[in-house]
Design a protein around this motif. Sequence first.
Motif, PDB file in Angstrom:
ATOM      1  N   LYS A   1       0.735  29.503  42.927  1.00  0.00           N
ATOM      2  CA  LYS A   1      -0.425  30.362  43.202  1.00  0.00           C
ATOM      3  C   LYS A   1      -1.277  30.508  41.951  1.00  0.00           C
ATOM      4  CE  LYS A   1      -1.776  34.861  44.952  1.00  0.00           C
ATOM      5  NZ  LYS A   1      -1.341  36.172  45.391  1.00  0.00           N
ATOM      6  N   GLN A   2      -0.639  30.681  40.815  1.00  0.00           N
ATOM      7  CA  GLN A   2      -1.369  30.818  39.562  1.00  0.00           C
ATOM      8  C   GLN A   2      -2.139  29.533  39.254  1.00  0.00           C
ATOM      9  OE1 GLN A   2       1.117  31.604  36.187  1.00  0.00           O
ATOM     10  NE2 GLN A   2      -0.601  32.045  34.842  1.00  0.00           N
ATOM     11  N   ALA A   3      -1.506  28.375  39.466  1.00  0.00           N
ATOM     12  CA  ALA A   3      -2.174  27.094  39.220  1.00  0.00           C
ATOM     13  C   ALA A   3      -3.349  26.898  40.176  1.00  0.00           C
ATOM     14  CB  ALA A   3      -1.186  25.945  39.361  1.00  0.00           C
ATOM     15  N   ALA A   4      -3.185  27.322  41.430  1.00  0.00           N
ATOM     16  CA  ALA A   4      -4.222  27.101  42.441  1.00  0.00           C
ATOM     17  C   ALA A   4      -5.380  28.083  42.327  1.00  0.00           C
ATOM     18  CB  ALA A   4      -3.602  27.188  43.833  1.00  0.00           C
ATOM     19  N   THR A   5      -5.170  29.208  41.661  1.00  0.00           N
ATOM     20  CA  THR A   5      -6.238  30.198  41.584  1.00  0.00           C
ATOM     21  C   THR A   5      -6.824  30.351  40.186  1.00  0.00           C
ATOM     22  OG1 THR A   5      -4.639  31.977  41.242  1.00  0.00           O
ATOM     23  CG2 THR A   5      -5.362  31.563  43.506  1.00  0.00           C
ATOM     24  N   ALA A   6      -6.065  30.000  39.150  1.00  0.00           N
ATOM     25  CA  ALA A   6      -6.564  30.289  37.804  1.00  0.00           C
ATOM     26  C   ALA A   6      -6.394  29.149  36.811  1.00  0.00           C
ATOM     27  CB  ALA A   6      -5.877  31.538  37.271  1.00  0.00           C
ATOM     28  N   THR A   7      -5.167  28.720  36.578  1.00  0.00           N
ATOM     29  CA  THR A   7      -4.902  27.846  35.433  1.00  0.00           C
ATOM     30  C   THR A   7      -5.133  26.364  35.679  1.00  0.00           C
ATOM     31  OG1 THR A   7      -2.558  27.707  36.021  1.00  0.00           O
ATOM     32  CG2 THR A   7      -3.207  29.443  34.475  1.00  0.00           C
ATOM     33  N   GLY A   8      -5.035  25.915  36.916  1.00  0.00           N
ATOM     34  CA  GLY A   8      -5.200  24.490  37.192  1.00  0.00           C
ATOM     35  C   GLY A   8      -3.909  23.728  36.979  1.00  0.00           C
ATOM     36  N   ILE A   9      -4.048  22.409  36.886  1.00  0.00           N
ATOM     37  CA  ILE A   9      -2.887  21.532  36.832  1.00  0.00           C
ATOM     38  C   ILE A   9      -3.160  20.408  35.836  1.00  0.00           C
ATOM     39  CG2 ILE A   9      -3.692  20.081  38.730  1.00  0.00           C
ATOM     40  CD1 ILE A   9      -0.831  20.044  39.793  1.00  0.00           C
ATOM     41  N   THR A  10      -2.153  20.032  35.066  1.00  0.00           N
ATOM     42  CA  THR A  10      -2.294  18.934  34.121  1.00  0.00           C
ATOM     43  C   THR A  10      -1.576  17.711  34.673  1.00  0.00           C
ATOM     44  OG1 THR A  10      -2.411  20.455  32.255  1.00  0.00           O
ATOM     45  CG2 THR A  10      -1.872  18.169  31.751  1.00  0.00           C
ATOM     46  N   VAL A  11      -2.278  16.594  34.721  1.00  0.00           N
ATOM     47  CA  VAL A  11      -1.728  15.347  35.248  1.00  0.00           C
ATOM     48  C   VAL A  11      -1.636  14.350  34.104  1.00  0.00           C
ATOM     49  CG1 VAL A  11      -2.017  13.481  36.906  1.00  0.00           C
ATOM     50  CG2 VAL A  11      -2.831  15.768  37.475  1.00  0.00           C
ATOM     51  N   GLU A  12      -0.435  13.831  33.890  1.00  0.00           N
ATOM     52  CA  GLU A  12      -0.232  12.772  32.908  1.00  0.00           C
ATOM     53  C   GLU A  12       0.225  11.541  33.664  1.00  0.00           C
ATOM     54  OE1 GLU A  12       2.650  11.584  29.166  1.00  0.00           O
ATOM     55  OE2 GLU A  12       2.356  13.696  29.636  1.00  0.00           O
TER      56      GLU A  12
ATOM     57  N   LEU B   1      -3.537   8.409  30.818  1.00  0.00           N
ATOM     58  CA  LEU B   1      -4.391   9.585  30.774  1.00  0.00           C
ATOM     59  C   LEU B   1      -3.577  10.864  30.902  1.00  0.00           C
ATOM     60  CD1 LEU B   1      -7.232   8.524  33.256  1.00  0.00           C
ATOM     61  CD2 LEU B   1      -7.247   8.352  30.777  1.00  0.00           C
ATOM     62  N   THR B   2      -4.005  11.874  30.183  1.00  0.00           N
ATOM     63  CA  THR B   2      -3.519  13.228  30.372  1.00  0.00           C
ATOM     64  C   THR B   2      -4.763  14.080  30.565  1.00  0.00           C
ATOM     65  OG1 THR B   2      -1.626  12.837  28.946  1.00  0.00           O
ATOM     66  CG2 THR B   2      -2.201  15.130  29.381  1.00  0.00           C
ATOM     67  N   VAL B   3      -4.927  14.587  31.780  1.00  0.00           N
ATOM     68  CA  VAL B   3      -6.157  15.294  32.139  1.00  0.00           C
ATOM     69  C   VAL B   3      -5.796  16.636  32.777  1.00  0.00           C
ATOM     70  CG1 VAL B   3      -8.263  15.200  33.535  1.00  0.00           C
ATOM     71  CG2 VAL B   3      -7.371  13.107  32.500  1.00  0.00           C
ATOM     72  N   HIS B   4      -6.476  17.679  32.337  1.00  0.00           N
ATOM     73  CA  HIS B   4      -6.295  19.001  32.946  1.00  0.00           C
ATOM     74  C   HIS B   4      -7.342  19.152  34.040  1.00  0.00           C
ATOM     75  CE1 HIS B   4      -4.970  23.112  33.280  1.00  0.00           C
ATOM     76  NE2 HIS B   4      -6.241  23.449  33.389  1.00  0.00           N
ATOM     77  N   LEU B   5      -6.864  19.284  35.280  1.00  0.00           N
ATOM     78  CA  LEU B   5      -7.756  19.440  36.421  1.00  0.00           C
ATOM     79  C   LEU B   5      -7.921  20.922  36.755  1.00  0.00           C
ATOM     80  CD1 LEU B   5      -6.394  16.599  38.732  1.00  0.00           C
ATOM     81  CD2 LEU B   5      -8.265  16.497  37.081  1.00  0.00           C
ATOM     82  N   PRO B   6      -9.115  21.328  37.194  1.00  0.00           N
ATOM     83  CA  PRO B   6      -9.353  22.733  37.544  1.00  0.00           C
ATOM     84  C   PRO B   6      -8.485  23.203  38.711  1.00  0.00           C
ATOM     85  CG  PRO B   6     -11.424  21.498  37.435  1.00  0.00           C
ATOM     86  CD  PRO B   6     -10.315  20.507  37.312  1.00  0.00           C
ATOM     87  N   ALA B   7      -8.446  24.508  38.885  1.00  0.00           N
ATOM     88  CA  ALA B   7      -7.602  25.128  39.906  1.00  0.00           C
ATOM     89  C   ALA B   7      -7.925  24.643  41.319  1.00  0.00           C
ATOM     90  CB  ALA B   7      -7.740  26.644  39.838  1.00  0.00           C
TER      91      ALA B   7
ATOM     92  N   ARG C   1      -6.072  22.184  46.379  1.00  0.00           N
ATOM     93  CA  ARG C   1      -6.178  21.114  47.379  1.00  0.00           C
ATOM     94  C   ARG C   1      -4.901  20.283  47.440  1.00  0.00           C
ATOM     95  NH1 ARG C   1     -11.209  17.670  46.119  1.00  0.00           N
ATOM     96  NH2 ARG C   1     -10.331  16.456  47.815  1.00  0.00           N
ATOM     97  N   LEU C   2      -4.312  19.999  46.271  1.00  0.00           N
ATOM     98  CA  LEU C   2      -3.093  19.189  46.214  1.00  0.00           C
ATOM     99  C   LEU C   2      -1.929  19.904  46.884  1.00  0.00           C
ATOM    100  CD1 LEU C   2      -1.972  16.505  45.075  1.00  0.00           C
ATOM    101  CD2 LEU C   2      -1.302  17.782  43.052  1.00  0.00           C
ATOM    102  N   PHE C   3      -1.733  21.183  46.586  1.00  0.00           N
ATOM    103  CA  PHE C   3      -0.644  21.939  47.201  1.00  0.00           C
ATOM    104  C   PHE C   3      -0.854  22.105  48.697  1.00  0.00           C
ATOM    105  CE2 PHE C   3      -0.164  24.121  42.849  1.00  0.00           C
ATOM    106  CZ  PHE C   3       0.704  23.136  42.415  1.00  0.00           C
ATOM    107  N   ALA C   4      -2.095  22.344  49.102  1.00  0.00           N
ATOM    108  CA  ALA C   4      -2.391  22.496  50.533  1.00  0.00           C
ATOM    109  C   ALA C   4      -2.117  21.187  51.276  1.00  0.00           C
ATOM    110  CB  ALA C   4      -3.838  22.927  50.735  1.00  0.00           C
ATOM    111  N   ALA C   5      -2.491  20.072  50.673  1.00  0.00           N
ATOM    112  CA  ALA C   5      -2.246  18.765  51.302  1.00  0.00           C
ATOM    113  C   ALA C   5      -0.751  18.505  51.406  1.00  0.00           C
ATOM    114  CB  ALA C   5      -2.926  17.664  50.497  1.00  0.00           C
ATOM    115  N   ARG C   6      -0.006  18.817  50.362  1.00  0.00           N
ATOM    116  CA  ARG C   6       1.444  18.597  50.397  1.00  0.00           C
ATOM    117  C   ARG C   6       2.106  19.467  51.463  1.00  0.00           C
ATOM    118  NH1 ARG C   6       6.300  20.308  47.001  1.00  0.00           N
ATOM    119  NH2 ARG C   6       7.728  18.582  47.306  1.00  0.00           N
ATOM    120  N   ASP C   7       1.692  20.722  51.532  1.00  0.00           N
ATOM    121  CA  ASP C   7       2.260  21.629  52.529  1.00  0.00           C
ATOM    122  C   ASP C   7       1.919  21.200  53.947  1.00  0.00           C
ATOM    123  OD1 ASP C   7       3.358  23.090  50.470  1.00  0.00           O
ATOM    124  OD2 ASP C   7       1.810  24.654  50.508  1.00  0.00           O
ATOM    125  N   ALA C   8       0.785  20.520  54.109  1.00  0.00           N
ATOM    126  CA  ALA C   8       0.370  20.042  55.431  1.00  0.00           C
ATOM    127  C   ALA C   8       1.011  18.700  55.781  1.00  0.00           C
ATOM    128  CB  ALA C   8      -1.147  19.923  55.487  1.00  0.00           C
ATOM    129  N   GLY C   9       1.822  18.153  54.861  1.00  0.00           N
ATOM    130  CA  GLY C   9       2.511  16.889  55.133  1.00  0.00           C
ATOM    131  C   GLY C   9       1.675  15.667  54.851  1.00  0.00           C
TER     132      GLY C   9
END
Length: 185
Positions: free
Chosen positions: A89-100, A122-128, A133-141
């Motif tokens: 929830k914190q990543a999805a609303t405030a801090t975002g996610i870092t992808v390496e 690449l190591t990129v910090h993506l916004p919340a 969107r990523l968590f919602a897609a995963r939860d939706a299968g």
Amino acid sequence: MGEIDDAIERADQEAFTREPPKTLQGRINFLLKQMKTAKAVAAELGVTADSVNRYRRGTRKNPPKDIAAKIDAAVRSRWQPQIRKRRRKQAATATGITVETRARFGYTAPVGTTDDGRFRRLTVHLPATYAQRLFAARDAGASDQEMRKIIAEGFREVYFQDGGARAMGLSDVEINDIDYLDLDY
């Protein structure tokens, strides 16, 4: 599971504030507490309810490797769900996610520029919004390919276009041939 599902699982496990039970009896007791019956635990693990009870009592101490792996996965997937939920929830609303990642990136670019795909690390910090969107897609299968598209859109916006400062003609980014992908949130 795909690469992105695995990366999300690893990131979730890094969030544990306490380690899951280490002993076989402890793990089985935890699963019994979560799932209520030996029959339900047995169905999850692919063994008989008698086997579950023997593991619980300690009369059977060494399950086969595949069953031990299933026990470990079942415990880890149920361990500290509130902490996982809070971090997501914190990543999805405030801090975002870092992808390496190290992968081949291809893209569609205007005529006269190169659009040859090549391996990049690449190591990129993506916004919340991308984490949400990523968590919602995963939860939706969603499939691994659909989740790759979400990450690729984030890379296009944040890395390739630098938030609108360059490469505005870049329209489509694809992630192919992933060597590794790791997430942190």
